[in-house]
Design a protein around this motif. Sequence first.
Motif, PDB file in Angstrom:
ATOM      1  N   LYS A   1       1.021  -1.176   0.143  1.00 56.26           N
ATOM      2  CA  LYS A   1      -0.004   0.067   0.121  1.00 56.26           C
ATOM      3  C   LYS A   1       1.099   1.208   0.107  1.00 56.26           C
ATOM      4  CE  LYS A   1      -3.851  -2.401   0.187  1.00 56.26           C
ATOM      5  NZ  LYS A   1      -5.008  -2.145  -0.078  1.00 56.26           N
ATOM      6  N   TYR A   2       0.235   2.574   0.143  1.00 58.92           N
ATOM      7  CA  TYR A   2       1.565   3.799  -0.607  1.00 58.92           C
ATOM      8  C   TYR A   2       0.531   4.170   0.137  1.00 58.92           C
ATOM      9  CZ  TYR A   2       3.127   0.773  -4.073  1.00 58.92           C
ATOM     10  OH  TYR A   2       3.921  -0.687  -5.010  1.00 58.92           O
ATOM     11  N   VAL A   3       1.717   5.858   1.268  1.00 57.51           N
ATOM     12  CA  VAL A   3       1.056   6.497   1.639  1.00 57.51           C
ATOM     13  C   VAL A   3       1.671   7.771   1.540  1.00 57.51           C
ATOM     14  CG1 VAL A   3       0.571   7.726   4.451  1.00 57.51           C
ATOM     15  CG2 VAL A   3       0.695   5.184   3.231  1.00 57.51           C
ATOM     16  N   LEU A   4       1.290   8.694   1.600  1.00 53.77           N
ATOM     17  CA  LEU A   4       1.709  10.034   1.023  1.00 53.77           C
ATOM     18  C   LEU A   4       2.125  10.464   2.598  1.00 53.77           C
ATOM     19  CD1 LEU A   4      -1.163  12.152  -1.195  1.00 53.77           C
ATOM     20  CD2 LEU A   4       1.201  10.215  -1.471  1.00 53.77           C
ATOM     21  N   GLU A  49      -4.394   5.083   2.374  1.00 53.08           N
ATOM     22  CA  GLU A  49      -3.446   4.504   1.626  1.00 53.08           C
ATOM     23  C   GLU A  49      -3.905   3.785  -0.106  1.00 53.08           C
ATOM     24  OE1 GLU A  49      -1.909   1.228   4.902  1.00 53.08           O
ATOM     25  OE2 GLU A  49      -3.522   1.308   3.743  1.00 53.08           O
ATOM     26  N   TYR A  50      -2.869   4.127  -0.221  1.00 53.95           N
ATOM     27  CA  TYR A  50      -2.981   3.589  -2.091  1.00 53.95           C
ATOM     28  C   TYR A  50      -2.892   2.624  -2.490  1.00 53.95           C
ATOM     29  CZ  TYR A  50      -3.884   8.982  -2.598  1.00 53.95           C
ATOM     30  OH  TYR A  50      -4.562  10.129  -2.181  1.00 53.95           O
ATOM     31  N   ALA A  56      -1.223   6.882  -6.321  1.00 55.66           N
ATOM     32  CA  ALA A  56      -0.424   8.070  -4.878  1.00 55.66           C
ATOM     33  C   ALA A  56       0.931   8.592  -5.351  1.00 55.66           C
ATOM     34  CB  ALA A  56       0.232   6.893  -3.855  1.00 55.66           C
ATOM     35  N   VAL A  94       6.273   9.810  -1.383  1.00 58.04           N
ATOM     36  CA  VAL A  94       5.272   8.799  -1.309  1.00 58.04           C
ATOM     37  C   VAL A  94       5.819   7.583  -0.473  1.00 58.04           C
ATOM     38  CG1 VAL A  94       4.096   7.026  -3.164  1.00 58.04           C
ATOM     39  CG2 VAL A  94       3.798   9.057  -3.327  1.00 58.04           C
TER      40      VAL A  94
END
Length: 64
Positions: free
Chosen positions: A5-8, A19-20, A26, A37
Amino acid sequence: MTIRKYVLIDRDDQSRDEEYDSFEDAKAVAERTGCAVVERQYEYADSELVWTPDGANTWPPKST
């Protein structure tokens, strides 16, 4: 199995709530907002059935 998952992360080192699923999604938001990211990696280990509508210990229900 690893789930990514990807978070800024903003300039104050604060992560955003969302979460992307996709790095590209993201990154697109990060470019507009001036964030970085970070990839979070979750390791899937196990699952356990904790509730069923009929109270059974198995799911799906057995056919009768």
